[in-house]
Write an enzyme that holds these catalytic residues in place. Structure first.
Site, short mmCIF file in Angstrom:
data_model
loop_
_atom_site.label_atom_id
_atom_site.label_comp_id
_atom_site.label_asym_id
_atom_site.label_seq_id
_atom_site.Cartn_x
_atom_site.Cartn_y
_atom_site.Cartn_z
N ASP A 266 -7.12 -1.52 3.40
CA ASP A 266 -6.26 -2.62 2.96
C ASP A 266 -6.74 -3.97 3.49
OD1 ASP A 266 -4.39 -0.81 1.78
OD2 ASP A 266 -3.57 -0.44 3.78
N ASP B 199 0.88 -1.17 0.00
CA ASP B 199 0.00 0.00 0.00
C ASP B 199 0.93 1.23 0.00
OD1 ASP B 199 -2.10 1.89 0.88
OD2 ASP B 199 -1.15 1.66 2.84
#
Ligand code: ADP
Ligand code: MG
Length: 297
Positions: A246, A38
């Site tokens: 996420d 991420d």
């Protein structure tokens, strides 16, 4: 794996700030051949600072009133970008207003009702999905700002974007080194982000990720679908993240790694947590797995 080898491996990890939840996570590490990161809070420090707020020609006359709405919106969000906006506006003596309604759109932004009117703060995707007009002067400015790696947030009424906020977040000191180590080990490295492409590419390049391995404008479900895509290509995928946005991708990955500073949900879902949020712990964790499995054989 023998219980002893696993116990030793998990113990060694813990000594190094690598918290491994179970034997399976430890034993899987050495098989990983794709790592997805991420961006915000994982490759970057996740401590954005506001550098610019630009008002449209139309909104500039009312900017004090509108800044209060923006503050009130972002005050209700836990996103690091929101916290930076709040800090910036409070330092400018802006006061907040009561909101009748507030809603968080994970991976996109926030919306709220003030004096009966809806307002949004979020990314371009949110603005586009609401069919909100973006004044030309702000479009131009946003393009310039994002090319320098800044994240641009759009603040809008239901009809038009009234301001853009640019935020700068630094790439962590060890991100490039950790990514180079993984690549040298033959591992494919990717970056996924909900942010815009120009910003993502600027940050990704600083971290040593090739443009073709950067996916921007990714919603939480897009992130998890990308994990599935690599798995369908036969890859053993590790996902590294810190946010609520996420958690779906973390759950889908073969191996899931959360940042110690991350959201509770990310840490709950992940099989490994890096206490210091230092990405150099990732090649270390994979090596620990290799050593553990070698002991068994
Ligand atoms: P990343 O995938 O890089 O960690 P997120 O998925 O958390 O980023 O957020 C994606 C984008 O959504 C941000 O770059 C920002 O433009 C927008 N966004 C998310 N939350 C907010 C918020 N509270 N206020 C404004 N914009 C937001
Ligand atoms: Mg993040």
């Amino acid at each position: 794996a023998t219980p002893t080898a696993v116990m030793v491996g998990i113990g060694k990890g813990a000594e190094n700030g690598i918290l491994i939840k179970d034997a399976e996570a430890l034993e899987l590490g050495y098989k990983v051949d794709a790592v997805i990161f991420d961006k915000t809070g994982t490759i970057t420090e996740g401590k954005p600072v506001v550098t610019d707020i630009l008002w449209s020609a139309q909104a500039v006359n009312e900017k004090d009133k509108l800044a209060a709405v923006l503050l009130s919106l972002e005050q209700q969000s836990e996103h690091p970008l929101a916290m930076a906006v709040v800090k910036h506006l409070k330092a400018q003596q802006v006061n907040s207003l009561p909101s009748a309604y507030f809603h968080s759109l994970t991976g996109q932004g926030v919306e709220g009702l003030f004096n009966g009117q809806p307002y949004y703060a979020g990314n371009l995707k949110l603005v586009e999905s609401c069919k909100t007009a973006v004044p030309e002067e702000l479009q131009t400015a946003a393009a310039v700002l994002s090319q320098t790696g800044k994240t641009v947030i759009y603040f809008a009424s239901h009809a038009t974007v009234m301001a853009i906020v640019a935020l700068q977040d630094r790439v962590k000191t060890n991100s490039a080194k950790a990514i180079a180590e993984l690549k040298n080990g033959g591992i494919g490295v990717y970056m996924l982000t909900g942010d815009q492409a120009a910003t993502a590419i600027h940050i990704g390049r600083q971290a040593g990720i090739s443009d073709s391995h950067i996916i921007a404008n990714a919603m939480p479900a897009d992130k998890s679908n990308f994990v599935k895509l690599l798995q369908a290509q036969g890859k053993t995928v590790a996902m590294v993240g810190d946010g609520i946005n996420d958690s779906q991708a973390l759950a889908q990955a073969n191996l899931s790694i959360a940042m110690g500073h991350g959201s509770d949900i990310a840490i709950d879902v992940a099989k490994i947590t890096l206490v210091s949020s230092d990405l150099l712990q990732i090649p270390k964790a994979l090596k620990l797995s290799r050593l553990t499995v070698r002991t068994i054989r």
